[in-house]
Write an enzyme that holds these catalytic residues in place. Structure first.
Site, PDB file in Angstrom:
ATOM      1  N   LYS A 230       0.860  -1.176   0.000  1.00  0.00           N
ATOM      2  CA  LYS A 230       0.000   0.000   0.000  1.00  0.00           C
ATOM      3  C   LYS A 230       0.896   1.225   0.000  1.00  0.00           C
ATOM      4  CE  LYS A 230      -3.661   2.411   2.463  1.00  0.00           C
ATOM      5  NZ  LYS A 230      -4.636   2.373   3.548  1.00  0.00           N
TER       6      LYS A 230
ATOM      7  N   ARG B 199     -10.459  10.114   1.669  1.00  0.00           N
ATOM      8  CA  ARG B 199     -10.336  10.740   2.985  1.00  0.00           C
ATOM      9  C   ARG B 199     -11.400  11.809   3.158  1.00  0.00           C
ATOM     10  NH1 ARG B 199      -3.695  11.013   3.019  1.00  0.00           N
ATOM     11  NH2 ARG B 199      -3.398   8.743   2.925  1.00  0.00           N
TER      12      ARG B 199
ATOM     13  N   LYS C   4       1.442   9.869   5.982  1.00  0.00           N
ATOM     14  CA  LYS C   4       1.451   8.431   6.281  1.00  0.00           C
ATOM     15  C   LYS C   4       2.716   7.742   5.770  1.00  0.00           C
ATOM     16  CE  LYS C   4      -3.597   8.007   6.645  1.00  0.00           C
ATOM     17  NZ  LYS C   4      -4.769   7.101   6.445  1.00  0.00           N
TER      18      LYS C   4
ATOM     19  N   GLU D  59       7.564  -7.096   1.193  1.00  0.00           N
ATOM     20  CA  GLU D  59       6.307  -7.093   1.951  1.00  0.00           C
ATOM     21  C   GLU D  59       5.457  -8.318   1.591  1.00  0.00           C
ATOM     22  OE1 GLU D  59       5.152  -5.342   4.337  1.00  0.00           O
ATOM     23  OE2 GLU D  59       6.035  -3.344   4.349  1.00  0.00           O
TER      24      GLU D  59
ATOM     25  N   LYS E 267      -2.021  -1.533  -3.935  1.00  0.00           N
ATOM     26  CA  LYS E 267      -2.893  -0.361  -3.909  1.00  0.00           C
ATOM     27  C   LYS E 267      -2.068   0.909  -3.984  1.00  0.00           C
ATOM     28  CE  LYS E 267      -5.985   1.964  -0.741  1.00  0.00           C
ATOM     29  NZ  LYS E 267      -6.583   1.997   0.551  1.00  0.00           N
TER      30      LYS E 267
HETATM   31  C1  PBG Z   1      -7.404   3.699   5.408  1.00  0.00           C
HETATM   32  C2  PBG Z   1      -7.749   3.442   3.984  1.00  0.00           C
HETATM   33  C3  PBG Z   1      -7.529   4.356   2.951  1.00  0.00           C
HETATM   34  C4  PBG Z   1      -8.061   3.781   1.796  1.00  0.00           C
HETATM   35  C5  PBG Z   1      -8.565   2.523   2.151  1.00  0.00           C
HETATM   36  N1  PBG Z   1      -8.343   2.326   3.524  1.00  0.00           N
HETATM   37  C6  PBG Z   1      -6.978   5.724   2.973  1.00  0.00           C
HETATM   38  C7  PBG Z   1      -5.634   5.949   3.499  1.00  0.00           C
HETATM   39  O1  PBG Z   1      -4.824   5.047   3.695  1.00  0.00           O
HETATM   40  O2  PBG Z   1      -5.359   7.117   3.779  1.00  0.00           O
HETATM   41  C8  PBG Z   1      -8.073   4.453   0.456  1.00  0.00           C
HETATM   42  C9  PBG Z   1      -9.092   3.989  -0.500  1.00  0.00           C
HETATM   43  C10 PBG Z   1      -9.322   4.893  -1.655  1.00  0.00           C
HETATM   44  O3  PBG Z   1      -8.656   5.941  -1.840  1.00  0.00           O
HETATM   45  O4  PBG Z   1     -10.210   4.549  -2.454  1.00  0.00           O
HETATM   46  N2  PBG Z   1      -6.817   2.751   6.142  1.00  0.00           N
END
Ligand code: PBG
Length: 331
Positions: A202, A212, A224, A240, A255
């Protein structure tokens, strides 16, 4: 003029039937997971930052699941928008047995027992700081996202979802060691049938912006980057992936999807587990915005973008277009 050409690739494209015979990649609703947003309210609200998406009430959520199921989409992942008053530094609401997510799982399972319910495991909707983990402020004012104490809360969250009937839990937090800890917590409590879909690679991506907005879950302070991956790195994704596989993940995820097709391909080759890819909110929004302007054919681009993600090696795709793809597949 007649070329002397024994190899004419166009022969394999000469009609719709011939193209069908040659087709290497299939996209069907059964490959898709539909992310759904929910909130504590009696009515459904359109999400401003994601046109075409909705923050559902429990009743609206159950109705939307039913409609998507009717067009062949069987898997759903839930994201909850939590009232500000319930957000705390310890993110206790994340494992409240009567919280919004457990109630949503039970409502969906009551109405549609055969669908697969996936839940997001991370603290950002519940955390006063908007981070995926617990936050410790250092003496110099900087923030530290604490790994091991966070994993403990994630385990409680996963157990809470498993008790409510979740089929798959999906840690999106990127803490180290959480897959092994979740596996052992679930097994010790008799939830060995509950699967783990790990957000393995991720990336710290600007493409999450609209999401968000949908959950009001942006970090209050800092970014993050100490837990999500650097977009420049590919070898790190393999590292990972091997760790998550060794720790007992059932599915590994990359992702975002579209800008990271090379990562999907490499992870696919590096491990034997099924690979998921998440076409995230920013990817969704780019297609939506360009289509709303009349600049793109929305349905055609949706199918092509998802086919590209499948072709790169994703077995399954999380996409806000899941229901639409189901409608298109059903004529
Ligand atoms: C949070 C989470 C996020 C997404 C899925 N779970 C946002 C982030 O990590 O800030 C993003 C999904 C999207 O943008 O469609 N744990």
């Amino acid at each position: 003029m007649q070329l002397d050409l024994p190899h004419r690739p166009r022969r394999n494209r000469k009609s719709a039937v011939v193209r069908g015979l040659m087709r290497e990649t299939e996209l069907s609703p059964e490959h898709l997971i539909y992310p759904l947003f929910l909130h504590e309210a009696a009515d459904d609200h359109p999400i401003e930052s994601m046109p075409g998406c909705t923050r559902w009430s429990l009743a609206g959520l159950v109705r939307e699941v039913g409609e998507a199921k009717a067009v062949g989409v069987g898997a759903f992942v839930l994201f909850s928008a939590i009232e500000d008053g319930l957000k705390t530094p310890g993110a206790e609401e994340a494992h409240n047995a009567d919280g919004l997510v457990p109630r949503a799982i039970r409502a969906i399972k009551d109405a549609h027992p055969e669908v697969t319910v996936i839940t997001d495991i991370a603290l950002d909707p519940y955390n006063a700081d908007g981070h995926d983990g617990l936050v410790e402020r250092q003496s110099d004012g900087s923030l530290r996202i604490v790994n091991d104490a966070t994993v403990d809360v994630l385990c409680r969250q996963a157990l809470c979802h498993a008790k409510a009937g979740a089929d798959i839990v999906s840690p999106s937090d990127m803490m180290d060691g959480r897959v092994a800890a979740l596996r052992s917590a679930l097994d010790m409590a008799g939830h060995e049938p509950v699967s783990i879909m790990a957000y393995t690679a991720k990336y710290a991506s600007a493409y999450y912006g609209p999401f968000r907005g949908a959950l009001d879950s942006a970090p209050k302070d800092g970014d993050k980057k100490t837990y999500q991956m650097d977009p420049s790195n590919a070898r790190e994704a393999i590292r990972e992936a091997k760790l998550d596989a060794a720790e007992g993940a059932d599915i590994i995820m990359v992702k975002p999807a579209g800008p990271y097709l090379d990562i999907i391909h490499r992870v696919r080759d590096a491990v034997d587990l099924p690979v998921a890819a998440y076409q995230v909110s920013g990817e969704y929004l780019m297609i939506k915005a360009a289509s709303a302007g009349g600049w793109l054919d929305e349905d055609a681009v949706v199918l092509e973008s998802l086919t590209g993600i499948r072709r790169a090696g994703a077995d399954m795709i999380l996409t806000y277009f899941a229901k639409r793809v189901g409608e298109l597949a059903n004529g």
